[in-house]
Design a protein around this motif. Structure first.
Motif, PDB file in Angstrom:
ATOM      1  N   MET A 215       0.834  -1.194   0.000  1.00  0.00           N
ATOM      2  CA  MET A 215       0.000   0.000   0.000  1.00  0.00           C
ATOM      3  C   MET A 215       0.873   1.250   0.000  1.00  0.00           C
ATOM      4  O   MET A 215       1.942   1.265   0.614  1.00  0.00           O
ATOM      5  N   ARG A 216       0.397   2.284  -0.670  1.00  0.00           N
ATOM      6  CA  ARG A 216       1.097   3.568  -0.686  1.00  0.00           C
ATOM      7  C   ARG A 216       0.307   4.546   0.190  1.00  0.00           C
ATOM      8  O   ARG A 216      -0.850   4.873  -0.098  1.00  0.00           O
ATOM      9  N   ILE A 217       0.949   4.973   1.279  1.00  0.00           N
ATOM     10  CA  ILE A 217       0.291   5.812   2.289  1.00  0.00           C
ATOM     11  C   ILE A 217       0.969   7.173   2.332  1.00  0.00           C
ATOM     12  O   ILE A 217       2.191   7.261   2.484  1.00  0.00           O
TER      13      ILE A 217
ATOM     14  N   MET B  41       3.890   5.728  14.088  1.00  0.00           N
ATOM     15  CA  MET B  41       2.943   5.229  13.089  1.00  0.00           C
ATOM     16  C   MET B  41       3.615   4.964  11.750  1.00  0.00           C
ATOM     17  O   MET B  41       3.401   3.926  11.122  1.00  0.00           O
ATOM     18  N   VAL B  42       4.446   5.907  11.318  1.00  0.00           N
ATOM     19  CA  VAL B  42       5.137   5.725  10.039  1.00  0.00           C
ATOM     20  C   VAL B  42       6.072   4.521  10.109  1.00  0.00           C
ATOM     21  O   VAL B  42       6.101   3.687   9.189  1.00  0.00           O
TER      22      VAL B  42
ATOM     23  N   ASP C  95       4.844   1.536   1.326  1.00  0.00           N
ATOM     24  CA  ASP C  95       5.508   2.756   0.876  1.00  0.00           C
ATOM     25  C   ASP C  95       4.852   3.945   1.555  1.00  0.00           C
ATOM     26  O   ASP C  95       3.621   4.098   1.515  1.00  0.00           O
ATOM     27  N   VAL C  96       5.668   4.800   2.177  1.00  0.00           N
ATOM     28  CA  VAL C  96       5.128   5.930   2.930  1.00  0.00           C
ATOM     29  C   VAL C  96       5.776   7.225   2.466  1.00  0.00           C
ATOM     30  O   VAL C  96       7.008   7.325   2.380  1.00  0.00           O
ATOM     31  N   LEU C  97       4.936   8.210   2.183  1.00  0.00           N
ATOM     32  CA  LEU C  97       5.380   9.568   1.912  1.00  0.00           C
ATOM     33  C   LEU C  97       4.902  10.439   3.063  1.00  0.00           C
ATOM     34  O   LEU C  97       3.718  10.432   3.403  1.00  0.00           O
TER      35      LEU C  97
ATOM     36  N   PRO D 269      -0.823   8.151  -3.995  1.00  0.00           N
ATOM     37  CA  PRO D 269      -1.022   7.243  -2.857  1.00  0.00           C
ATOM     38  C   PRO D 269      -2.362   6.517  -2.942  1.00  0.00           C
ATOM     39  O   PRO D 269      -3.263   6.900  -3.698  1.00  0.00           O
ATOM     40  N   ASP D 270      -2.493   5.461  -2.144  1.00  0.00           N
ATOM     41  CA  ASP D 270      -3.766   4.764  -2.017  1.00  0.00           C
ATOM     42  C   ASP D 270      -4.658   5.431  -0.980  1.00  0.00           C
ATOM     43  O   ASP D 270      -5.890   5.347  -1.050  1.00  0.00           O
TER      44      ASP D 270
END
Length: 234
Positions: free
Chosen positions: A1-3, A17-18, A27-29, A73-74
């Motif tokens: 998932m892209r968050i 959280m990240v 994947d986190v931005l 992102p999703d």
């Protein structure tokens, strides 16, 4: 998932959280105006002027919208409703999760009708609202002025992190020979009423001679609160 997270890079809660999602392969931005202390992930700098008032939020939302369109992102998750929440709401992305932190709804919403309007608008744009107390979730529902999905999501502790044996020396250092230890871990800011805790303990300590109070937070009130401790003789 892209968050895509939007929040304060200096907040330890955002780091927790990240980190949790990154360690599980997501994947986190992280979009923030405090990138120097942001969590370890892909970080997007949102450079804005502090003196622009409402215009700074509009400009920041444009920057956030650009990042979101490029990164795709999703889901977008904004922490808290004011400030960073405004950016998420104005960016126009869905699904949008918004987490209330307490003071954003219980204090800032009372400042003026205009601030209350901005908060209500932000809440209505969210597909999901989370809060760490049921009373906070209920406040979110009332401020939104319509049926919203507000859910209780309490902070927790991973019990497996404490599976090891207790260090008796560490316990003794903490207790310092006392039977009871009271601990406050909040930051030393007026919002958290640390002075009330100190005054209350100063009144109770003579009835609880086998106790001690530990204030382990830190912030800009430290010198004032240290002086209060000296005045109280606590």
């Amino acid at each position: 998932m892209r968050i895509c997270y939007i929040g304060d890079g200096e907040s330890i809660h955002n780091h927790f959280m990240v980190d949790w999602f990154v360690k599980r392969g997501h994947d986190v931005l992280f979009l923030t105006d405090t990138p120097e202390n942001a969590p370890v992930c892909e970080v997007g700098r949102v450079t804005i002027s502090r003196g622009w008032g409402l215009l700074r939020h509009l400009y920041a939302a444009m920057r956030v919208r650009g990042w979101i369109q490029d990164w795709k992102p999703d889901v977008v998750h904004a922490h808290n409703v004011t400030g960073y929440g405004y950016w998420g709401a104005l960016a126009g992305f869905a699904p949008l999760v918004m987490t209330a932190w307490g003071s954003d709804l219980n204090l800032l919403a009372q400042r003026s009708a205009f601030v209350r309007f901005c908060i209500s608008h932000s809440l209505r744009t969210a597909d999901l609202i989370t809060g760490d107390a049921e009373a906070l979730c209920q406040t979110a529902r009332e401020l939104a002025g319509k049926s919203v999905d507000a859910r209780l999501l309490q902070w927790g502790v991973d019990p497996t992190a404490y599976d090891g044996e207790i260090d008796p020396e560490a316990c003794e250092r903490l207790r310092a020979g006392k039977e009871f230890v009271f601990i406050s871990t909040r930051r030393l800011r007026p919002l958290y009423n640390i002075d009330v805790i100190l005054n209350a303990y100063a009144r109770a300590m003579h009835r609880l001679p086998s106790s001690r109070l530990l204030i382990v937070g830190d912030d800009h009130q430290k010198s004032d609160l240290t002086a209060l401790v000296d005045d109280l003789g606590a």
